[in-house]
Design an enzyme around this catalytic site. Structure first.
Site, short mmCIF file in Angstrom:
data_model
loop_
_atom_site.label_atom_id
_atom_site.label_comp_id
_atom_site.label_asym_id
_atom_site.label_seq_id
_atom_site.Cartn_x
_atom_site.Cartn_y
_atom_site.Cartn_z
N SER A 68 -10.37 -2.57 12.68
CA SER A 68 -9.93 -2.82 11.26
C SER A 68 -9.30 -4.20 11.07
O SER A 68 -9.96 -5.33 11.30
CB SER A 68 -9.10 -1.67 10.46
OG SER A 68 -10.08 -0.48 10.49
N HIS A 73 0.86 -11.67 4.61
CA HIS A 73 1.12 -12.70 3.43
C HIS A 73 2.76 -12.93 3.46
O HIS A 73 3.59 -11.99 3.41
CB HIS A 73 0.61 -12.30 2.27
CG HIS A 73 -0.86 -11.79 2.13
ND1 HIS A 73 -1.83 -12.64 2.07
CD2 HIS A 73 -1.41 -10.40 1.91
CE1 HIS A 73 -2.91 -12.14 1.99
NE2 HIS A 73 -2.53 -10.60 1.93
N CYS A 88 -8.10 1.89 13.67
CA CYS A 88 -9.03 3.05 13.59
C CYS A 88 -9.07 3.52 15.21
O CYS A 88 -8.71 2.74 15.89
CB CYS A 88 -10.09 3.17 12.74
SG CYS A 88 -11.49 2.09 13.78
#
Lengths: 122, 122
Positions: A68, A73, A88
């Site tokens: 994944s 940010h 995952c």
């Protein structure tokens, strides 16, 4: 790091981190190294990594992994970073992931939410 | 789409979508077009877009935007897609974003969670 959420079978696990009072938020190289260290801590397979510095301040960094993604940010003007660690497959060392992030940004305060994604109801 | 969350001032808004009973989950081109349509619906600025097909099945797609990111991961074997729409700045048309995703994957069931990221306490 085990809790009630991890007893539900899902296709993925998504750690949502809110970091406040951080250092190094305007450094693309620190964001990149934080991503790499989260990849190492969680033993996922790195497919691609990009870091985007913004003007006048702020950085976005994304590590796409086979399991994944990891996303950072930063908003230096608020001393704030939003970090997502979505994996995952097998259970991952999410405590290690948090430690890697803490090491690079030295947050004064960390908030966390753990979301089980794709819960499979048998 | 307004709710209690949107009355709290945060640096970003993060829509977490869980899509079940989907079509087109193994199509890299559909994932790419879904990302582009979410970008259009939310009127964000696209910086970069990458799509990664997996073997034997599954696709990851990421749109990095000036206002954060849009991410799609698909698990065709479960009919499931995980979609994240993380934006900052002005209010976005999140209903439009959901509509764009629905149009491409035709989910039988959609679950949503809306997280205000970086809540600023004055």
């Amino acid at each position: 790091m085990r809790g009630v959420g991890t007893h539900l079978r899902g296709v993925g696990t998504h750690l949502v981190l809110e970091l406040w009072g951080c250092s190094n938020l305007d450094s693309a190289s620190v964001v990149e190294q934080a991503l790499r260290d989260v990849v190492d801590a969680t033993k996922v397979t790195l497919l691609d990594l990009h870091v985007y510095p913004f003007s006048p301040v702020g950085v976005t960094g994304v590590a796409v992994v086979s399991e994944s993604h990891i996303m950072i940010h930063t908003w230096p003007e608020h001393g704030y970073a939003a970090v997502d660690v979505f994996t995952c497959g097998e259970e991952r060392d999410l405590s290690g992931a948090v430690g890697a992030v803490r090491e690079h940004f030295s947050p004064e305060r960390v908030q966390m939410m753990h979301i089980v994604r794709g819960i499979l109801v048998d």
